[in-house]
Design a protein around this motif. Structure first.
Motif, PDB file in Angstrom:
ATOM      1  N   PRO A 170       0.849  -1.190   0.000  1.00  0.00           N
ATOM      2  CA  PRO A 170       0.000   0.000   0.000  1.00  0.00           C
ATOM      3  C   PRO A 170       0.891   1.248   0.000  1.00  0.00           C
ATOM      4  O   PRO A 170       2.085   1.161   0.334  1.00  0.00           O
ATOM      5  CB  PRO A 170      -0.771  -0.109   1.324  1.00  0.00           C
ATOM      6  N   PRO A 171       0.334   2.406  -0.372  1.00  0.00           N
ATOM      7  CA  PRO A 171       1.139   3.627  -0.363  1.00  0.00           C
ATOM      8  C   PRO A 171       1.738   3.900   1.017  1.00  0.00           C
ATOM      9  O   PRO A 171       1.149   3.556   2.042  1.00  0.00           O
ATOM     10  CB  PRO A 171       0.137   4.719  -0.742  1.00  0.00           C
ATOM     11  N   VAL A 172       2.913   4.521   1.017  1.00  0.00           N
ATOM     12  CA  VAL A 172       3.630   4.781   2.269  1.00  0.00           C
ATOM     13  C   VAL A 172       3.328   6.194   2.759  1.00  0.00           C
ATOM     14  O   VAL A 172       3.371   7.147   1.979  1.00  0.00           O
ATOM     15  CB  VAL A 172       5.151   4.615   2.048  1.00  0.00           C
ATOM     16  N   THR A 173       3.029   6.288   4.032  1.00  0.00           N
ATOM     17  CA  THR A 173       2.819   7.594   4.650  1.00  0.00           C
ATOM     18  C   THR A 173       3.935   7.827   5.666  1.00  0.00           C
ATOM     19  O   THR A 173       4.258   6.932   6.453  1.00  0.00           O
ATOM     20  CB  THR A 173       1.463   7.612   5.403  1.00  0.00           C
ATOM     21  N   ILE A 174       4.503   9.009   5.643  1.00  0.00           N
ATOM     22  CA  ILE A 174       5.566   9.320   6.604  1.00  0.00           C
ATOM     23  C   ILE A 174       4.924   9.514   7.983  1.00  0.00           C
ATOM     24  O   ILE A 174       4.016  10.351   8.138  1.00  0.00           O
ATOM     25  CB  ILE A 174       6.330  10.600   6.183  1.00  0.00           C
ATOM     26  N   PRO A 175       5.359   8.735   8.984  1.00  0.00           N
ATOM     27  CA  PRO A 175       4.731   8.868  10.309  1.00  0.00           C
ATOM     28  C   PRO A 175       5.092  10.194  10.977  1.00  0.00           C
ATOM     29  O   PRO A 175       6.225  10.670  10.865  1.00  0.00           O
ATOM     30  CB  PRO A 175       5.305   7.682  11.098  1.00  0.00           C
ATOM     31  N   ARG A 176       4.131  10.787  11.669  1.00  0.00           N
ATOM     32  CA  ARG A 176       4.369  12.019  12.455  1.00  0.00           C
ATOM     33  C   ARG A 176       4.675  11.597  13.890  1.00  0.00           C
ATOM     34  O   ARG A 176       3.833  10.989  14.561  1.00  0.00           O
ATOM     35  CB  ARG A 176       3.118  12.904  12.432  1.00  0.00           C
ATOM     36  N   VAL A 177       5.885  11.880  14.329  1.00  0.00           N
ATOM     37  CA  VAL A 177       6.330  11.359  15.628  1.00  0.00           C
ATOM     38  C   VAL A 177       7.217  12.372  16.363  1.00  0.00           C
ATOM     39  O   VAL A 177       7.640  13.388  15.795  1.00  0.00           O
ATOM     40  CB  VAL A 177       7.142  10.050  15.436  1.00  0.00           C
ATOM     41  N   ASP A 178       7.540  12.021  17.610  1.00  0.00           N
ATOM     42  CA  ASP A 178       8.488  12.822  18.386  1.00  0.00           C
ATOM     43  C   ASP A 178       9.923  12.366  18.105  1.00  0.00           C
ATOM     44  O   ASP A 178      10.836  13.178  18.009  1.00  0.00           O
ATOM     45  CB  ASP A 178       8.194  12.680  19.883  1.00  0.00           C
TER      46      ASP A 178
END
Ligand SMILES: [Zn+2]
Length: 344
Positions: free
Chosen positions: A117-125
Protein backbone atom coordinates in the motif's frame (compact mmCIF):
# COMPACT_ATOMS: atom_id res chain seq x y z
CA UNK A 1 14.56 7.78 26.03
CA UNK A 2 12.04 6.33 23.62
CA UNK A 3 14.75 4.15 22.07
CA UNK A 4 17.93 2.65 23.47
CA UNK A 5 20.67 0.30 22.28
CA UNK A 6 21.61 -2.84 24.15
CA UNK A 7 23.69 -5.93 23.43
CA UNK A 8 21.08 -7.17 20.93
CA UNK A 9 20.60 -3.92 19.03
CA UNK A 10 17.83 -1.32 19.02
CA UNK A 11 15.27 -1.54 21.82
CA UNK A 12 12.02 0.28 22.58
CA UNK A 13 11.72 0.14 26.38
CA UNK A 14 8.09 1.24 26.62
CA UNK A 15 6.92 -1.41 24.12
CA UNK A 16 9.51 -3.94 25.34
CA UNK A 17 10.45 -4.74 21.74
CA UNK A 18 13.78 -5.19 20.02
CA UNK A 19 13.93 -3.92 16.45
CA UNK A 20 15.18 -6.21 13.67
CA UNK A 21 17.49 -7.98 16.13
CA UNK A 22 19.12 -11.15 14.86
CA UNK A 23 18.69 -12.66 18.30
CA UNK A 24 17.23 -11.26 21.51
CA UNK A 25 15.23 -12.36 24.52
CA UNK A 26 11.54 -11.45 24.49
CA UNK A 27 9.87 -10.23 21.32
CA UNK A 28 11.56 -8.86 18.20
CA UNK A 29 9.86 -6.67 15.62
CA UNK A 30 10.82 -7.93 12.14
CA UNK A 31 10.32 -5.09 9.67
CA UNK A 32 10.57 -7.36 6.60
CA UNK A 33 11.85 -10.76 5.56
CA UNK A 34 15.19 -9.89 3.94
CA UNK A 35 17.89 -12.18 5.29
CA UNK A 36 19.66 -9.40 7.16
CA UNK A 37 16.48 -8.51 9.05
CA UNK A 38 15.19 -12.01 9.81
CA UNK A 39 15.41 -13.06 13.44
CA UNK A 40 16.23 -16.21 15.34
CA UNK A 41 14.26 -14.92 18.34
CA UNK A 42 11.63 -17.27 19.74
CA UNK A 43 8.87 -14.68 19.29
CA UNK A 44 8.50 -12.09 16.58
CA UNK A 45 5.95 -9.42 15.68
CA UNK A 46 5.41 -8.47 12.05
CA UNK A 47 2.78 -8.26 9.31
CA UNK A 48 1.04 -11.50 8.26
CA UNK A 49 2.89 -11.38 4.91
CA UNK A 50 6.28 -11.00 6.56
CA UNK A 51 5.42 -13.86 8.93
CA UNK A 52 4.77 -16.15 5.95
CA UNK A 53 7.95 -15.09 4.14
CA UNK A 54 9.98 -15.29 7.36
CA UNK A 55 8.70 -18.82 8.06
CA UNK A 56 9.64 -19.88 4.53
CA UNK A 57 13.15 -18.53 4.98
CA UNK A 58 13.88 -19.25 8.64
CA UNK A 59 11.38 -21.86 9.78
CA UNK A 60 8.33 -21.63 11.97
CA UNK A 61 8.31 -19.73 15.27
CA UNK A 62 5.77 -17.84 17.34
CA UNK A 63 4.68 -14.83 15.33
CA UNK A 64 2.33 -12.10 16.50
CA UNK A 65 0.91 -10.75 13.26
CA UNK A 66 -0.39 -7.23 12.94
CA UNK A 67 -2.09 -6.08 9.73
CA UNK A 68 -1.32 -2.49 8.68
CA UNK A 69 -3.12 0.12 10.74
CA UNK A 70 -4.43 -2.19 13.49
CA UNK A 71 -3.14 -1.01 16.88
CA UNK A 72 -2.05 -3.52 19.54
CA UNK A 73 -0.78 -3.17 23.08
CA UNK A 74 2.84 -4.04 23.81
CA UNK A 75 4.11 -3.25 27.30
CA UNK A 76 3.18 0.35 28.08
CA UNK A 77 2.82 1.32 24.43
CA UNK A 78 0.32 1.07 21.61
CA UNK A 79 2.01 -0.28 18.52
CA UNK A 80 0.83 0.16 14.94
CA UNK A 81 2.49 -1.08 11.76
CA UNK A 82 2.32 1.02 8.59
CA UNK A 83 3.46 0.23 5.01
CA UNK A 84 7.16 0.66 4.23
CA UNK A 85 7.06 0.07 0.44
CA UNK A 86 10.25 -2.01 0.46
CA UNK A 87 8.97 -5.55 -0.18
CA UNK A 88 5.80 -7.55 0.37
CA UNK A 89 4.83 -7.20 4.04
CA UNK A 90 7.51 -4.62 4.85
CA UNK A 91 6.42 -2.34 7.67
CA UNK A 92 7.33 0.68 9.72
CA UNK A 93 6.54 0.48 13.44
CA UNK A 94 4.94 3.35 15.36
CA UNK A 95 4.81 3.09 19.17
CA UNK A 96 2.93 5.55 21.34
CA UNK A 97 3.30 5.72 25.10
CA UNK A 98 2.92 8.33 27.83
CA UNK A 99 6.41 9.54 26.90
CA UNK A 100 5.55 10.23 23.26
CA UNK A 101 5.52 8.74 19.78
CA UNK A 102 8.43 6.93 18.19
CA UNK A 103 8.69 5.34 14.74
CA UNK A 104 11.18 2.90 13.24
CA UNK A 105 11.17 2.85 9.44
CA UNK A 106 13.04 -0.41 8.77
CA UNK A 107 14.09 -0.51 5.12
CA UNK A 108 11.65 1.59 3.12
CA UNK A 109 10.97 3.70 0.09
CA UNK A 110 8.33 6.32 -0.57
CA UNK A 111 8.07 5.45 -4.26
CA UNK A 112 5.33 3.13 -5.51
CA UNK A 113 5.63 -0.63 -5.06
CA UNK A 114 2.98 -2.92 -6.59
CA UNK A 115 3.27 -5.16 -3.52
CA UNK A 116 2.74 -2.45 -0.89
CA UNK A 117 0.00 0.00 0.00
CA UNK A 118 1.14 3.63 -0.36
CA UNK A 119 3.63 4.78 2.27
CA UNK A 120 2.82 7.59 4.65
CA UNK A 121 5.57 9.32 6.60
CA UNK A 122 4.73 8.87 10.31
CA UNK A 123 4.37 12.02 12.46
CA UNK A 124 6.33 11.36 15.63
CA UNK A 125 8.49 12.82 18.39
CA UNK A 126 11.41 10.48 17.74
CA UNK A 127 12.24 8.88 14.39
CA UNK A 128 14.62 5.98 13.86
CA UNK A 129 15.30 5.78 10.15
CA UNK A 130 17.42 3.69 7.82
CA UNK A 131 19.77 5.72 5.62
CA UNK A 132 21.35 3.17 3.25
CA UNK A 133 21.56 5.74 0.44
CA UNK A 134 22.19 8.75 2.68
CA UNK A 135 24.57 10.58 0.39
CA UNK A 136 23.45 13.26 -2.08
CA UNK A 137 24.76 11.33 -5.10
CA UNK A 138 22.02 8.73 -4.58
CA UNK A 139 19.03 10.34 -6.25
CA UNK A 140 17.25 7.73 -8.34
CA UNK A 141 15.59 8.49 -11.69
CA UNK A 142 11.78 8.15 -11.85
CA UNK A 143 10.56 4.54 -11.73
CA UNK A 144 8.88 4.85 -15.15
CA UNK A 145 12.21 5.78 -16.71
CA UNK A 146 13.99 2.82 -15.13
CA UNK A 147 11.27 0.40 -16.21
CA UNK A 148 11.44 1.81 -19.75
CA UNK A 149 15.22 1.29 -19.75
CA UNK A 150 14.80 -2.28 -18.50
CA UNK A 151 12.26 -3.07 -21.23
CA UNK A 152 14.46 -1.49 -23.87
CA UNK A 153 17.39 -3.61 -22.67
CA UNK A 154 15.24 -6.75 -23.06
CA UNK A 155 14.13 -5.72 -26.54
CA UNK A 156 17.58 -4.85 -27.89
CA UNK A 157 19.12 -7.99 -26.37
CA UNK A 158 16.51 -10.18 -28.01
CA UNK A 159 16.92 -8.33 -31.30
CA UNK A 160 20.62 -9.23 -31.12
CA UNK A 161 19.69 -12.91 -30.72
CA UNK A 162 20.87 -13.07 -27.10
CA UNK A 163 19.20 -14.00 -23.80
CA UNK A 164 18.39 -11.04 -21.52
CA UNK A 165 19.61 -11.89 -18.00
CA UNK A 166 18.12 -9.76 -15.21
CA UNK A 167 20.01 -9.85 -11.89
CA UNK A 168 17.80 -9.02 -8.92
CA UNK A 169 17.61 -10.04 -5.27
CA UNK A 170 15.25 -12.91 -4.60
CA UNK A 171 12.80 -11.06 -2.36
CA UNK A 172 11.37 -7.67 -3.20
CA UNK A 173 13.22 -6.44 -6.21
CA UNK A 174 12.80 -9.77 -8.01
CA UNK A 175 9.02 -9.61 -7.69
CA UNK A 176 8.85 -5.91 -8.50
CA UNK A 177 10.91 -6.35 -11.68
CA UNK A 178 8.88 -9.42 -12.63
CA UNK A 179 5.66 -7.47 -12.14
CA UNK A 180 6.83 -4.85 -14.66
CA UNK A 181 8.21 -7.43 -17.11
CA UNK A 182 5.07 -9.59 -17.21
CA UNK A 183 2.87 -6.53 -17.47
CA UNK A 184 4.87 -5.53 -20.56
CA UNK A 185 4.30 -8.98 -22.07
CA UNK A 186 7.66 -10.58 -21.31
CA UNK A 187 7.80 -14.30 -20.51
CA UNK A 188 10.32 -14.81 -17.71
CA UNK A 189 12.22 -17.85 -16.43
CA UNK A 190 13.12 -17.57 -12.75
CA UNK A 191 15.95 -19.02 -10.70
CA UNK A 192 14.48 -21.36 -8.06
CA UNK A 193 15.11 -18.97 -5.16
CA UNK A 194 13.08 -16.23 -6.87
CA UNK A 195 10.46 -18.69 -8.16
CA UNK A 196 9.82 -20.05 -4.66
CA UNK A 197 9.16 -16.56 -3.33
CA UNK A 198 6.98 -15.63 -6.34
CA UNK A 199 4.90 -18.75 -5.73
CA UNK A 200 4.54 -17.71 -2.09
CA UNK A 201 3.47 -14.21 -3.16
CA UNK A 202 0.74 -15.80 -5.28
CA UNK A 203 -0.35 -18.07 -2.41
CA UNK A 204 -0.72 -14.94 -0.29
CA UNK A 205 -2.91 -13.37 -2.98
CA UNK A 206 -0.33 -11.10 -4.63
CA UNK A 207 -0.29 -11.99 -8.31
CA UNK A 208 1.69 -10.89 -11.34
CA UNK A 209 -0.10 -9.18 -14.21
CA UNK A 210 -0.18 -10.62 -17.72
CA UNK A 211 0.06 -10.97 -20.56
CA UNK A 212 3.60 -12.20 -19.84
CA UNK A 213 4.15 -15.37 -17.81
CA UNK A 214 6.73 -16.68 -15.36
CA UNK A 215 8.07 -20.18 -14.82
CA UNK A 216 10.83 -21.91 -12.90
CA UNK A 217 14.23 -22.38 -14.56
CA UNK A 218 14.92 -25.77 -16.11
CA UNK A 219 18.29 -26.39 -17.66
CA UNK A 220 18.35 -25.83 -21.42
CA UNK A 221 14.77 -24.59 -21.58
CA UNK A 222 15.02 -20.81 -21.62
CA UNK A 223 14.26 -20.39 -25.32
CA UNK A 224 13.57 -16.79 -26.20
CA UNK A 225 12.45 -15.87 -22.70
CA UNK A 226 14.06 -13.53 -20.17
CA UNK A 227 16.16 -15.18 -17.44
CA UNK A 228 15.92 -13.57 -14.01
CA UNK A 229 18.33 -14.77 -11.37
CA UNK A 230 20.11 -13.58 -8.24
CA UNK A 231 23.33 -11.57 -8.54
CA UNK A 232 25.30 -14.30 -6.75
CA UNK A 233 24.54 -16.81 -9.50
CA UNK A 234 25.87 -14.78 -12.40
CA UNK A 235 29.18 -16.67 -12.37
CA UNK A 236 27.49 -20.09 -12.42
CA UNK A 237 26.99 -22.36 -15.43
CA UNK A 238 23.31 -21.38 -15.63
CA UNK A 239 24.36 -17.92 -16.82
CA UNK A 240 27.88 -18.48 -18.09
CA UNK A 241 26.96 -21.35 -20.43
CA UNK A 242 24.25 -19.42 -22.22
CA UNK A 243 25.36 -19.29 -25.86
CA UNK A 244 24.67 -15.54 -26.10
CA UNK A 245 23.57 -13.27 -23.27
CA UNK A 246 23.50 -9.72 -21.96
CA UNK A 247 23.13 -9.01 -18.25
CA UNK A 248 21.49 -6.13 -16.41
CA UNK A 249 22.02 -5.70 -12.66
CA UNK A 250 19.28 -3.91 -10.72
CA UNK A 251 20.73 -2.04 -7.74
CA UNK A 252 20.76 1.41 -6.21
CA UNK A 253 24.53 1.02 -5.99
CA UNK A 254 24.58 1.70 -9.74
CA UNK A 255 25.17 5.31 -8.64
CA UNK A 256 28.21 4.39 -6.52
CA UNK A 257 31.29 6.09 -7.98
CA UNK A 258 32.99 2.70 -8.29
CA UNK A 259 30.04 1.04 -10.03
CA UNK A 260 31.78 0.92 -13.41
CA UNK A 261 34.40 -1.33 -11.84
CA UNK A 262 32.29 -3.26 -9.32
CA UNK A 263 29.83 -4.37 -12.00
CA UNK A 264 32.17 -4.48 -14.98
CA UNK A 265 31.07 -8.04 -15.77
CA UNK A 266 27.52 -6.74 -16.43
CA UNK A 267 26.35 -5.05 -19.61
CA UNK A 268 24.10 -2.58 -17.82
CA UNK A 269 23.51 -1.50 -14.21
CA UNK A 270 20.24 0.27 -13.45
CA UNK A 271 19.58 2.13 -10.17
CA UNK A 272 16.34 0.22 -9.66
CA UNK A 273 16.16 0.11 -5.87
CA UNK A 274 13.77 -0.86 -3.10
CA UNK A 275 15.25 1.74 -0.74
CA UNK A 276 14.59 5.43 -0.26
CA UNK A 277 17.02 7.66 -2.13
CA UNK A 278 18.69 10.71 -0.59
CA UNK A 279 15.79 13.02 -1.42
CA UNK A 280 13.25 10.68 0.15
CA UNK A 281 15.40 10.26 3.26
CA UNK A 282 15.63 14.01 3.83
CA UNK A 283 11.92 14.41 3.14
CA UNK A 284 11.10 11.67 5.66
CA UNK A 285 13.18 13.28 8.40
CA UNK A 286 11.60 16.68 7.73
CA UNK A 287 7.97 15.61 7.34
CA UNK A 288 8.04 13.31 10.36
CA UNK A 289 8.18 16.44 12.50
CA UNK A 290 10.47 14.53 14.86
CA UNK A 291 12.38 16.58 17.39
CA UNK A 292 15.03 13.84 17.42
CA UNK A 293 16.12 11.65 14.49
CA UNK A 294 18.33 8.60 14.87
CA UNK A 295 19.89 7.17 11.73
CA UNK A 296 20.80 3.50 11.31
CA UNK A 297 21.90 1.09 8.56
CA UNK A 298 23.82 3.61 6.49
CA UNK A 299 26.54 6.23 6.44
CA UNK A 300 27.16 8.11 9.69
CA UNK A 301 27.57 11.28 7.60
CA UNK A 302 23.84 11.40 6.87
CA UNK A 303 23.04 12.50 10.43
CA UNK A 304 25.52 15.36 9.96
CA UNK A 305 23.78 16.39 6.76
CA UNK A 306 20.44 16.44 8.59
CA UNK A 307 21.96 18.61 11.33
CA UNK A 308 23.12 21.06 8.65
CA UNK A 309 19.47 21.24 7.59
CA UNK A 310 18.47 22.14 11.15
CA UNK A 311 17.27 18.67 12.19
CA UNK A 312 18.51 17.27 15.50
CA UNK A 313 19.99 13.98 14.23
CA UNK A 314 22.38 11.40 15.58
CA UNK A 315 23.82 8.28 13.98
CA UNK A 316 22.99 5.27 16.12
CA UNK A 317 24.40 2.22 14.40
CA UNK A 318 25.75 0.65 11.23
CA UNK A 319 23.98 -2.26 9.63
CA UNK A 320 23.84 -4.67 12.59
CA UNK A 321 23.82 -7.95 10.68
CA UNK A 322 26.00 -6.97 7.75
CA UNK A 323 28.96 -9.18 8.63
CA UNK A 324 26.83 -12.28 9.03
CA UNK A 325 24.70 -12.03 5.96
CA UNK A 326 25.75 -13.12 2.48
CA UNK A 327 22.75 -11.55 0.77
CA UNK A 328 21.83 -8.39 2.64
CA UNK A 329 19.67 -6.93 -0.17
CA UNK A 330 21.05 -3.43 -0.54
CA UNK A 331 22.09 -2.93 3.08
CA UNK A 332 25.79 -2.23 2.88
CA UNK A 333 27.64 -0.92 -0.19
CA UNK A 334 28.79 -3.67 -2.58
CA UNK A 335 32.34 -3.25 -1.35
CA UNK A 336 34.01 -0.85 1.01
CA UNK A 337 34.25 2.60 -0.58
CA UNK A 338 37.84 2.83 0.65
CA UNK A 339 38.69 -0.08 -1.64
CA UNK A 340 37.27 1.76 -4.58
CA UNK A 341 38.81 5.15 -4.13
CA UNK A 342 42.19 4.04 -5.42
CA UNK A 343 40.62 3.08 -8.71
CA UNK A 344 40.10 6.66 -9.80
ZN1 LIG B 1 15.66 -4.98 3.06
Amino acid sequence: MLVTRDAYGLYLPDADLHLDARRAPGTVFVSHAHGDHCSDAARIVCTPETAALHAARRGAREAVTLPFGEPARFGDATVTLTPAGHALGSAMLVAESARGRVAYTGDYKLRENPFSPPVTIPRVDTLIMECTFGEPRYVFPPAEQLVAELLQFVETTRAAGATPVVLAYALGKGQEALWHLTRAGCDVVLHGAIANLCALHEQLGYTFPGPGTWSRYERGKIGDRVLMTTPQTRKTAMVQKLPAKRTVYLTGWALHPGAWNIYKDCDLVLPFSDHADYTELVRTARESGASKVYTVHGPATFAGRLRELGIDAEHLMEHPNEAEEPEPDEGPPPSKPSNQLGLF
